[in-house]
Design a protein around this motif. Sequence first.
Motif, PDB file in Angstrom:
ATOM      1  N   ASP A  17     -27.957   5.062 -62.258  1.00 13.89           N
ATOM      2  CA  ASP A  17     -27.887   4.792 -60.825  1.00 13.89           C
ATOM      3  C   ASP A  17     -28.082   3.292 -60.594  1.00 13.89           C
ATOM      4  OD1 ASP A  17     -30.466   4.881 -61.742  1.00 13.89           O
ATOM      5  OD2 ASP A  17     -31.230   6.210 -60.190  1.00 13.89           O
ATOM      6  N   ARG A  18     -28.035   2.881 -59.349  1.00 11.26           N
ATOM      7  CA  ARG A  18     -28.076   1.451 -59.023  1.00 11.26           C
ATOM      8  C   ARG A  18     -29.198   1.170 -58.037  1.00 11.26           C
ATOM      9  NH1 ARG A  18     -25.067  -0.946 -54.932  1.00 11.26           N
ATOM     10  NH2 ARG A  18     -23.801   0.946 -54.830  1.00 11.26           N
ATOM     11  N   ARG A  19     -30.013   0.162 -58.358  1.00 15.98           N
ATOM     12  CA  ARG A  19     -31.112  -0.207 -57.477  1.00 15.98           C
ATOM     13  C   ARG A  19     -30.635  -1.191 -56.422  1.00 15.98           C
ATOM     14  NH1 ARG A  19     -36.473  -2.372 -60.204  1.00 15.98           N
ATOM     15  NH2 ARG A  19     -35.076  -4.098 -60.742  1.00 15.98           N
ATOM     16  N   ILE A  20     -30.858  -0.857 -55.152  1.00 21.52           N
ATOM     17  CA  ILE A  20     -30.461  -1.721 -54.045  1.00 21.52           C
ATOM     18  C   ILE A  20     -31.542  -2.768 -53.790  1.00 21.52           C
ATOM     19  CG2 ILE A  20     -29.750  -1.769 -51.634  1.00 21.52           C
ATOM     20  CD1 ILE A  20     -29.014   1.180 -51.893  1.00 21.52           C
ATOM     21  N   VAL A  21     -32.756  -2.304 -53.580  1.00 16.06           N
ATOM     22  CA  VAL A  21     -33.945  -3.140 -53.436  1.00 16.06           C
ATOM     23  C   VAL A  21     -35.042  -2.445 -54.232  1.00 16.06           C
ATOM     24  CG1 VAL A  21     -33.310  -4.047 -51.157  1.00 16.06           C
ATOM     25  CG2 VAL A  21     -34.631  -1.930 -51.306  1.00 16.06           C
ATOM     26  N   PRO A  22     -36.198  -3.097 -54.460  1.00 14.11           N
ATOM     27  CA  PRO A  22     -37.262  -2.423 -55.216  1.00 14.11           C
ATOM     28  C   PRO A  22     -37.589  -1.031 -54.680  1.00 14.11           C
ATOM     29  CG  PRO A  22     -37.814  -4.731 -54.904  1.00 14.11           C
ATOM     30  CD  PRO A  22     -36.547  -4.489 -54.126  1.00 14.11           C
ATOM     31  N   PHE A  23     -37.570  -0.049 -55.591  1.00 13.65           N
ATOM     32  CA  PHE A  23     -37.912   1.348 -55.323  1.00 13.65           C
ATOM     33  C   PHE A  23     -36.851   2.094 -54.509  1.00 13.65           C
ATOM     34  CE2 PHE A  23     -41.963  -1.116 -55.303  1.00 13.65           C
ATOM     35  CZ  PHE A  23     -42.405  -0.707 -56.555  1.00 13.65           C
ATOM     36  N   VAL A  24     -35.700   1.493 -54.277  1.00 12.86           N
ATOM     37  CA  VAL A  24     -34.625   2.166 -53.546  1.00 12.86           C
ATOM     38  C   VAL A  24     -33.377   2.156 -54.424  1.00 12.86           C
ATOM     39  CG1 VAL A  24     -33.179   2.202 -51.483  1.00 12.86           C
ATOM     40  CG2 VAL A  24     -35.581   1.476 -51.315  1.00 12.86           C
ATOM     41  N   TRP A  25     -32.871   3.369 -54.744  1.00  9.91           N
ATOM     42  CA  TRP A  25     -31.736   3.524 -55.651  1.00  9.91           C
ATOM     43  C   TRP A  25     -30.613   4.290 -54.967  1.00  9.91           C
ATOM     44  CZ3 TRP A  25     -32.198   1.882 -60.908  1.00  9.91           C
ATOM     45  CH2 TRP A  25     -33.471   1.437 -61.267  1.00  9.91           C
ATOM     46  N   THR A  26     -29.402   4.081 -55.462  1.00 11.57           N
ATOM     47  CA  THR A  26     -28.259   4.839 -54.969  1.00 11.57           C
ATOM     48  C   THR A  26     -27.384   5.239 -56.153  1.00 11.57           C
ATOM     49  OG1 THR A  26     -26.408   4.830 -53.405  1.00 11.57           O
ATOM     50  CG2 THR A  26     -26.785   2.805 -54.643  1.00 11.57           C
ATOM     51  N   ARG A  27     -26.520   6.238 -55.964  1.00 14.74           N
ATOM     52  CA  ARG A  27     -25.657   6.718 -57.036  1.00 14.74           C
ATOM     53  C   ARG A  27     -24.540   5.740 -57.314  1.00 14.74           C
ATOM     54  NH1 ARG A  27     -26.374  11.953 -58.558  1.00 14.74           N
ATOM     55  NH2 ARG A  27     -24.450  11.796 -59.730  1.00 14.74           N
ATOM     56  N   ASN A  28     -24.083   5.733 -58.548  1.00 17.17           N
ATOM     57  CA  ASN A  28     -22.883   5.004 -58.934  1.00 17.17           C
ATOM     58  C   ASN A  28     -21.705   5.971 -59.024  1.00 17.17           C
ATOM     59  OD1 ASN A  28     -23.371   2.170 -59.317  1.00 17.17           O
ATOM     60  ND2 ASN A  28     -24.644   2.671 -61.092  1.00 17.17           N
ATOM     61  N   PRO A  29     -20.481   5.488 -58.844  1.00 17.31           N
ATOM     62  CA  PRO A  29     -19.311   6.359 -59.047  1.00 17.31           C
ATOM     63  C   PRO A  29     -19.272   6.878 -60.479  1.00 17.31           C
ATOM     64  CG  PRO A  29     -18.691   4.307 -57.951  1.00 17.31           C
ATOM     65  CD  PRO A  29     -20.101   4.137 -58.406  1.00 17.31           C
ATOM     66  N   PRO A  30     -18.656   8.047 -60.716  1.00 17.10           N
ATOM     67  CA  PRO A  30     -18.624   8.628 -62.060  1.00 17.10           C
ATOM     68  C   PRO A  30     -18.090   7.697 -63.133  1.00 17.10           C
ATOM     69  CG  PRO A  30     -17.858  10.231 -60.452  1.00 17.10           C
ATOM     70  CD  PRO A  30     -18.029   8.937 -59.708  1.00 17.10           C
ATOM     71  N   GLU A  31     -17.064   6.903 -62.801  1.00 16.88           N
ATOM     72  CA  GLU A  31     -16.495   6.014 -63.813  1.00 16.88           C
ATOM     73  C   GLU A  31     -17.484   4.908 -64.203  1.00 16.88           C
ATOM     74  OE1 GLU A  31     -14.954   4.770 -59.715  1.00 16.88           O
ATOM     75  OE2 GLU A  31     -15.224   6.630 -60.877  1.00 16.88           O
ATOM     76  N   VAL A  32     -18.323   4.487 -63.271  1.00 16.61           N
ATOM     77  CA  VAL A  32     -19.347   3.482 -63.575  1.00 16.61           C
ATOM     78  C   VAL A  32     -20.434   4.094 -64.452  1.00 16.61           C
ATOM     79  CG1 VAL A  32     -21.097   1.945 -62.601  1.00 16.61           C
ATOM     80  CG2 VAL A  32     -18.870   2.180 -61.471  1.00 16.61           C
ATOM     81  N   VAL A  33     -20.826   5.318 -64.128  1.00 18.21           N
ATOM     82  CA  VAL A  33     -21.824   6.031 -64.931  1.00 18.21           C
ATOM     83  C   VAL A  33     -21.344   6.162 -66.375  1.00 18.21           C
ATOM     84  CG1 VAL A  33     -22.996   8.245 -65.280  1.00 18.21           C
ATOM     85  CG2 VAL A  33     -22.775   7.299 -62.966  1.00 18.21           C
ATOM     86  N   GLU A  34     -20.112   6.559 -66.556  1.00 16.23           N
ATOM     87  CA  GLU A  34     -19.558   6.714 -67.902  1.00 16.23           C
ATOM     88  C   GLU A  34     -19.549   5.388 -68.644  1.00 16.23           C
ATOM     89  OE1 GLU A  34     -15.726   8.804 -70.112  1.00 16.23           O
ATOM     90  OE2 GLU A  34     -15.678   8.435 -67.942  1.00 16.23           O
ATOM     91  N   ASP A  35     -19.221   4.297 -67.950  1.00 20.44           N
ATOM     92  CA  ASP A  35     -19.184   2.978 -68.581  1.00 20.44           C
ATOM     93  C   ASP A  35     -20.589   2.542 -69.005  1.00 20.44           C
ATOM     94  OD1 ASP A  35     -17.662   0.446 -69.209  1.00 20.44           O
ATOM     95  OD2 ASP A  35     -19.141  -0.359 -67.784  1.00 20.44           O
ATOM     96  N   ILE A  36     -21.599   2.856 -68.202  1.00 19.65           N
ATOM     97  CA  ILE A  36     -22.979   2.503 -68.550  1.00 19.65           C
ATOM     98  C   ILE A  36     -23.406   3.225 -69.827  1.00 19.65           C
ATOM     99  CG2 ILE A  36     -25.385   2.748 -67.822  1.00 19.65           C
ATOM    100  CD1 ILE A  36     -24.414   2.283 -64.938  1.00 19.65           C
ATOM    101  N   TYR A  37     -23.095   4.508 -69.903  1.00 17.99           N
ATOM    102  CA  TYR A  37     -23.418   5.278 -71.111  1.00 17.99           C
ATOM    103  C   TYR A  37     -22.675   4.717 -72.328  1.00 17.99           C
ATOM    104  CZ  TYR A  37     -26.139   9.265 -69.310  1.00 17.99           C
ATOM    105  OH  TYR A  37     -27.130  10.074 -68.804  1.00 17.99           O
ATOM    106  N   ARG A  38     -21.385   4.439 -72.164  1.00 19.28           N
ATOM    107  CA  ARG A  38     -20.570   3.964 -73.289  1.00 19.28           C
ATOM    108  C   ARG A  38     -21.070   2.613 -73.795  1.00 19.28           C
ATOM    109  NH1 ARG A  38     -16.200   3.353 -70.804  1.00 19.28           N
ATOM    110  NH2 ARG A  38     -15.443   5.508 -70.988  1.00 19.28           N
TER     111      ARG A  38
END
Length: 405
Positions: free
Chosen positions: A76-97
Motif C-alpha cells: 500500500d502507499r503512505r500519504i502522510v504519517p499513519f495514513v495509508w491508501t491502496r495501490n492499483p493491482p499492477e503497482v502491487v504486483e510490481d512492488i512484489y516483483r
Amino acid sequence: MMNKSNLLLKVALVVLIADIHAAHTALVSDYYNQSVISTIAFGSCSKNHKPQTIWKIITAQKPELFVWLGDVVYADRRIVPFVWTRNPPEVVEDIYRTYYNSSAYKQFRNSGVKIVGIWDDHDYGENGGNKDSNNKLQTQHVFLNFMDEPPDSIRRRREGIYVSYYFGTGNKTVKLILLDTRTFFDPINEDVLGDVQWQWLKEQLQEDAALTIIGSSIQVILLSGDVHFGEISCLDETWIGYPIFDITSSGLTHTCETVLIPSSVCSWTLKNYVISKYRTGDVHVNRNFGIIRLEWNDQATEISLEIHGVDGLGLQQRIKLSDLDSKASPAKCPPKAARPTNYIKLAVYTISTCQIFIPLIMIIQIIRYINKIFKRMYPLEISMDNATNLTANDCHGLDSRLKAE
C-alpha cells in the motif's frame, strides 16, 4: 483493531477440543516433507527501500526453513504519517516483483532454505485490511507467486492463504500451521479467521506431531510479527493444560522508530511503559529475526526460542518439550517482566497530555494573534453584501467619521 485476547482464548479452546477428540492418525496437512528440521527462522515487516543486510545474518544461522509472518512488502502507499491508501493491482504486483528480484533476497532464496509464509495488512494491500478489502483475490495470486507456490497448489484453489506443513518422520516431526488473519477478518464481530478457517484449524490440530507450531501475523501463539520489536511471551492460564509461548519477531528492515517518534523514545517506552503482562524478560528494539532450534535425540527433547539482531543473539528462552504436555505436570511460565510503576504511568500521562495540549494552545494563540493583525490592517473593511444595504445617510455618516479620524 483485532481483539488478540479473544482470538487467543478461541485458539486455546480449539486446541483443547482437538486434543480430546484427536484420532492421531488423520493425515490432514496440506503438504508433507520427510526431511527432519532442526532450525526454523522467521521474521516480518520488510520495506523495499530499507537496507537488506539482515538476510546474510539469517543465512549464517543455517536454517532449513524460513517463515514469513506478514508485511513481506509494503504494497500500500503512505500519504502522510499513519495514513495509508491502496495501490492499483499492477503497482502491487510490481512492488512484489521488485523485492523478489532484489539482490539480497535473491541470494537468500538461492541459499537452499525453504521459504513459506503468510501475509498481514500491508502485503495484503491495505493497512488494517479486512474481508471487505478490494482486489484481495488478485493480491492473493501475486503473493503466492512471490512464495513460488506451484500452479496446482491447494492455496491457489481456495480463498485465503492459510496452510499447513508436516515435516519429518517417526518421533522427529514438526507440524507448522500458518493462519490467514486478513482475508476473513470481520472487525465488527471480532472474528479474525472466519468459520471455514476455524473448522480447518480444528481439523489440523487432530494430527499428531512431536511439536506443533502455529504462526500468524498478529500475536497469538508461538510465532508472530507486525509490531516492530521482538519479545517472548508466555500465557499460563490456558484451557489446554500447559503454558503457551509466543515469540514475536519484527521487523527485518526497520524498527518502531517513525518520523514523529525517535528511536530513543520508542526504546524507553517499550522497555519501561508498554509492557505486556505476558512478556518474559527484556524486549528487543532493533532490527531482528526469530529462530526456533530443536534438539533431537530419539525425539525432540528441548526447544530454544531466540530473537537475533544484527549484532547477535538478543533474547532466548529454552523450553523442555515435556513442559508442553497436558498429560504430564507442566512447568509454569518463566518470571514475567516487571509492570510499569504508578510513577512511570503518571509521568507518561503528564508528558503525553502536555504534548497534545501545548501545541494546541500555541496554535490557538497564533490564530488569535493573526486575527488581531488582520483587524488592525483592515479595521473598516466592509463586505459587498453589507455595502449594498447602506443608505446615503449611512455613507455620509461614515465619511464624516473617517475625516474626523
